[in-house]
Design an enzyme around this catalytic site. Structure first.
Site, PDB file in Angstrom:
ATOM      1  CG  ASP A  64      36.442 -54.790   8.354  1.00 45.45           C
ATOM      2  OD1 ASP A  64      35.328 -54.522   8.841  1.00 45.45           O
ATOM      3  OD2 ASP A  64      37.113 -55.775   8.728  1.00 45.45           O
ATOM      4  CG  HIS A  65      32.141 -56.013   7.531  1.00 50.52           C
ATOM      5  ND1 HIS A  65      33.340 -56.223   8.158  1.00 50.52           N
ATOM      6  CD2 HIS A  65      31.567 -57.233   7.418  1.00 50.52           C
ATOM      7  CE1 HIS A  65      33.486 -57.514   8.405  1.00 50.52           C
ATOM      8  NE2 HIS A  65      32.416 -58.153   7.958  1.00 50.52           N
ATOM      9  CG  ASP A 119      33.835 -61.163  11.134  1.00 53.23           C
ATOM     10  OD1 ASP A 119      33.157 -60.356  10.474  1.00 53.23           O
ATOM     11  OD2 ASP A 119      34.320 -62.203  10.638  1.00 53.23           O
ATOM     12  NE  ARG A 379      30.580 -67.591   6.393  1.00 57.22           N
ATOM     13  CZ  ARG A 379      30.666 -66.954   7.549  1.00 57.22           C
ATOM     14  NH1 ARG A 379      30.310 -65.699   7.638  1.00 57.22           N
ATOM     15  NH2 ARG A 379      31.060 -67.590   8.619  1.00 57.22           N
ATOM     16  CB  SER A 535      27.603 -64.132   9.782  1.00 64.03           C
ATOM     17  OG  SER A 535      27.206 -63.155  10.668  1.00 64.03           O
ATOM     18  NE  ARG A 537      25.379 -61.505   9.053  1.00 61.06           N
ATOM     19  CZ  ARG A 537      25.345 -61.818   7.760  1.00 61.06           C
ATOM     20  NH1 ARG A 537      24.212 -62.022   7.147  1.00 61.06           N
ATOM     21  NH2 ARG A 537      26.463 -61.914   7.065  1.00 61.06           N
TER      22      ARG A 537
HETATM   23  C1  MIC Z   1      30.458 -62.499   7.127  1.00 53.11           C
HETATM   24  O1  MIC Z   1      31.472 -62.837   6.542  1.00 53.11           O
HETATM   25  O2  MIC Z   1      29.370 -63.094   7.006  1.00 53.11           O
HETATM   26  C2  MIC Z   1      30.517 -61.286   8.050  1.00 53.11           C
HETATM   27  C3  MIC Z   1      29.777 -60.191   7.383  1.00 53.11           C
HETATM   28  O3  MIC Z   1      31.856 -60.894   8.205  1.00 53.11           O
HETATM   29  C4  MIC Z   1      29.916 -61.682   9.397  1.00 53.11           C
HETATM   30  C5  MIC Z   1      29.747 -60.575  10.330  1.00 53.11           C
HETATM   31  C6  MIC Z   1      28.541 -59.738  10.060  1.00 53.11           C
HETATM   32  O4  MIC Z   1      27.502 -60.249   9.655  1.00 53.11           O
HETATM   33  O5  MIC Z   1      28.638 -58.524  10.293  1.00 53.11           O
HETATM   34  C7  MIC Z   1      30.676 -62.787  10.127  1.00 53.11           C
HETATM   35  O6  MIC Z   1      31.371 -63.547   9.503  1.00 53.11           O
HETATM   36  O7  MIC Z   1      30.515 -62.934  11.347  1.00 53.11           O
HETATM   37 FE1  SF4 Z   2      34.736 -59.442   5.593  1.00 49.74          FE
HETATM   38 FE2  SF4 Z   2      33.344 -61.525   6.530  1.00 49.74          FE
HETATM   39 FE3  SF4 Z   2      34.131 -61.426   3.969  1.00 49.74          FE
HETATM   40 FE4  SF4 Z   2      35.909 -61.764   5.845  1.00 49.74          FE
HETATM   41  S1  SF4 Z   2      34.256 -63.166   5.332  1.00 49.74           S
HETATM   42  S2  SF4 Z   2      36.096 -60.386   4.103  1.00 49.74           S
HETATM   43  S3  SF4 Z   2      35.131 -60.532   7.508  1.00 49.74           S
HETATM   44  S4  SF4 Z   2      32.675 -60.069   4.983  1.00 49.74           S
END
Ligand code: MIC
Ligand code: SF4
Length: 642
Positions: A64-65, A119, A379, A535, A537
């Site tokens: 999905d990313h 995630d 975010r 995140s 990550r």
């Molecule tokens: C995000 O919303 O920051 C992400 C991208 O979903 C991350 C995961 C990632 O960095 O791959 C998260 O929320 O953990």
């Molecule tokens: Fe995707 Fe992270 Fe955004 Fe949710 S917050 S839509 S998991 S990138």
């Protein structure tokens, strides 16, 4: 003494440790999820464990990313994830099926069970009464192998909801109010539990909006009771048999208590660049806007989309505004098409994007220079949108849709009575994009395909006896993982290529950092409070490790990030006296004599500053974490255990 909801689930899953707030506990994990930006690493780590088949009740891999596929990298990673999951007993949600948290809520989440996901928004499942927690990919890999997941026993914050939401005020406004009360640090070390009469007025997707954004409080998780509303949702999803009732005991004891009166809530907005910088929309009204983005795992349910469609019906998006809409899942997208609401969105001029994270993680749709963007996401960290000087505001779908028409920040309550929105009581179910894994017999014949973008994972080293090095970077409070390891369309394709990723590490704060760290052979990072928020990550630990970072000293850390640092052998230490932060500057040579010894058994390490002053650093680590750090990270530690 009775138990709260989260305490009941913890008690049922406790593998080791005592349920004493602040102590390390080990939990059995029933379900796991991964997404593609963190999944490649998680599966590489799972493969390194040499376990044939996952031992969880259910594990799902979502794509999905990274769905832009501007080059071969993402498509290769997807193919790797598709084949590795087929071999090892994991379901594979194909690209196009939707955002992991939305799809998991619809199709797999179960009240009373535990879920970890690579995630940070995995607590979305708390909307259905499941204990969902974000974790690093390595922790998810361990859980898939049947291993224990370790957390600090959380305190429980009671959030009592009273009343009923007024017209044009949504679930997003509830969580923005909670963020206003608690701040981005207020949930650290806690589970936020929602109780009270107001809970009954909220549907499961509304509850999930609230638990999703509990991640922005720094909370370990957020959870709602499982009640008749939950049962109705599961019934609509054809999964009534998954329902179990879950309520806190009447004599449950909470560590803190707050009340939010839903009836008196107003439309709210989180202003740049933090989800807790909350103001009333009325205070911003009239401000010209350039872009509106609706979707993300926070606000992409059928209810959200129907609400937006009802507001946009028969109108045209303002000529100065670009509006994107990403439905959260194939289920939502299909139902929108079936009921005709999709046509209303298209007719109004919305740019419909695929069901994926999209603009939320900077995969396209970056705003214009200094542009004002209203987003229903979770975010608004600096530069996350892909435009360094963009001003991103987080708002409800109601505020977003109304403002997209007027072209200025608009308080939707000024429109009076909201249109009536009816969410169907039976959802359209079609799991044809969820691939089942190969059977145990066929698994041996599945060939795992690995593209050239997949590079080896860096492995840590045992800590030096005495540490003498430079402070390679000094940063302030609330540093996010988007500062440490930015994402977006240019960088995300390299999530399985750490050497390439390292060129971007911390460049949001300091363009010279990667070069400097490499030249100096690494060193120590000094941070403020809540270091590593955001995140899950693990790249925010892996990449600094690759650049030679040996320790991070901060006033305080965010939960998932500190676990990731330890997993990769970077030593997290906190300043005993936060004012000592001022005594250390970037570029200073520092010493920590007896560094390895302190990790082995002391709670305090002493740092000698450039001028010879002594600064005390706390090492609040469990015995298990000390062993991991002494081994140079969890991969080495696991090998030693065998
Ligand atoms: C995000 O919303 O920051 C992400 C991208 O979903 C991350 C995961 C990632 O960095 O791959 C998260 O929320 O953990
Ligand atoms: Fe995707 Fe992270 Fe955004 Fe949710 S917050 S839509 S998991 S990138």
């Amino acid at each position: 003494m009775g138990y709260t909801i989260a305490q009941k689930i913890i008690k049922n899953h406790l593998v080791c440790g005592e349920m004493v707030v602040g102590k390390e506990i080990g939990l059995k994990i029933d379900q796991t999820l991964t997404q593609d930006a963190t999944g490649t690493m998680a599966y590489l780590q799972f493969e390194a464990m040499n376990i044939d088949r996952v031992k969880t009740e259910l594990s799902v891999a979502y794509i999905d990313h990274n769905t832009l596929q501007a080059g071969f990298e993402n498509a290769d990673d997807h193919r790797y994830i598709q084949t590795v999951t087929k071999k090892h007993g994991i379901r594979f949600s194909r690209p196009g099926n939707g955002i992991c948290h939305q799809v998991h809520l619809e199709r797999f989440s179960k009240p009373g069970k535990t879920l970890i996901g690579s995630d940070s928004h995995t607590p979305t499942a708390g909307g259905i009464g499941m204990l969902g927690m974000g974790a690093g990919g390595l922790d998810v890999a361990v859980a898939m192998g049947g291993g224990t997941y370790y957390i600090t026993m959380p305190k429980i914050i009671k959030m009592e909801l009273t009343g009923k939401l007024p017209d044009y005020v949504g679930a997003k406004d509830v969580i923005l109010e909670v963020l206003r009360i608690l701040s981005v640090k207020g949930g650290v070390g806690a589970v936020v539990e929602y109780v009270g009469e107001g809970v009954k007025t909220l549907s499961v997707p509304q509850r999930a909006t609230i638990t999703n954004m509990g991640a922005e409080l720094g909370a370990t998780s957020s959870i709602f009771p499982s009640d008749s509303v939950t049962k109705a949702f599961l019934k609509a999803e054809g999964r009534e048999e998954d329902f179990v009732e879950l309520q806190p005991d009447a004599d449950a004891v909470y560590d803190a208590e707050y009340t939010v009166d839903l009836s008196s809530l107003k439309p709210l907005a989180a202003c740049p660049h933090s989800p807790d910088n909350v103001k009333e929309v009325s205070a911003l009204s009239g401000m010209k806007i350039n872009q509106v983005c609706i979707g993300s795992c926070t606000n992409s349910s059928m209810l959200d989309m129907l609400t937006v469609a009802a507001i946009l019906k028969g109108k045209t998006v303002h000529p100065d505004v670009s509006l994107s809409i990403s439905p959260g899942s194939k289920q939502v997208y299909t139902m929108l098409a079936e009921c005709g609401a999709l046509a209303d969105l298209i007719a109004a001029g919305a740019r419909i994007l695929e069901c994926a994270c999209g603009p939320c993680i900077g995969m396209g749709f970056s705003p214009q220079s200094a542009g004002v963007s209203l987003r229903t996401f979770n975010r608004n960290f600096l530069a996350r949108s892909g435009t360094a000087d963009a001003q991103v505001y987080l708002v409800s779908p109601e505020t977003a849709a109304v403002s997209a028409i007027t072209g200025v920040f608009t308080d939707p309550t000024t429109l009076g009575v909201a249109p009536k929105v009816e969410v169907p009581s039976v959802f359209t179910i079609n799991d044809n994009l969820i691939e089942l894994p190969a059977s145990v017999e066929d698994a041996a014949n599945v060939v795992v395909e690995r593209g050239p973008n997949i590079k080896p994972i860096p492995v840590g080293k045992a800590p030096e006896k005495d540490l003498a090095c430079e402070i390679v970077l000094k940063v302030g409070d609330d540093i996010t993982t988007d500062h440490i390891m930015p994402a977006g369309s240019k960088i995300l394709p390299y999530r399985s290529n750490v050497p390439k990723l390292s060129e971007y590490c911390f460049t949001v704060c300091d363009k010279e950092f990667p070069e400097r760290a490499k030249k100096k052979g690494g060193g120590v990072i000094l941070g403020g409070s809540n270091y590593g928020q955001g995140s899950s990550r693990e790249h925010a630990a892996l990449v600094p490790l690759y650049l030679g970072v040996k320790a991070v000293i901060a006033k305080s850390f965010a939960r998932i990030h500190v676990a990731n640092l330890i997993n990769f052998g970077i030593v997290p230490m906190t300043l005993e006296n936060p004012e000592d932060y001022e005594k250390i500057a970037q570029g200073d040579e520092i010493r920590i004599d007896g560094f390895a010894e302190a990790i082995a058994g002391e709670n305090v390490a002493v740092l000698t500053t450039k001028s010879g002053e002594k600064v005390r650093l706390n090492l609040s680590l469990s015995a298990r974490q000390r062993e991991i750090l002494l081994a140079g990270g969890r991969l080495n530690y696991t090998k030693l255990q065998k």
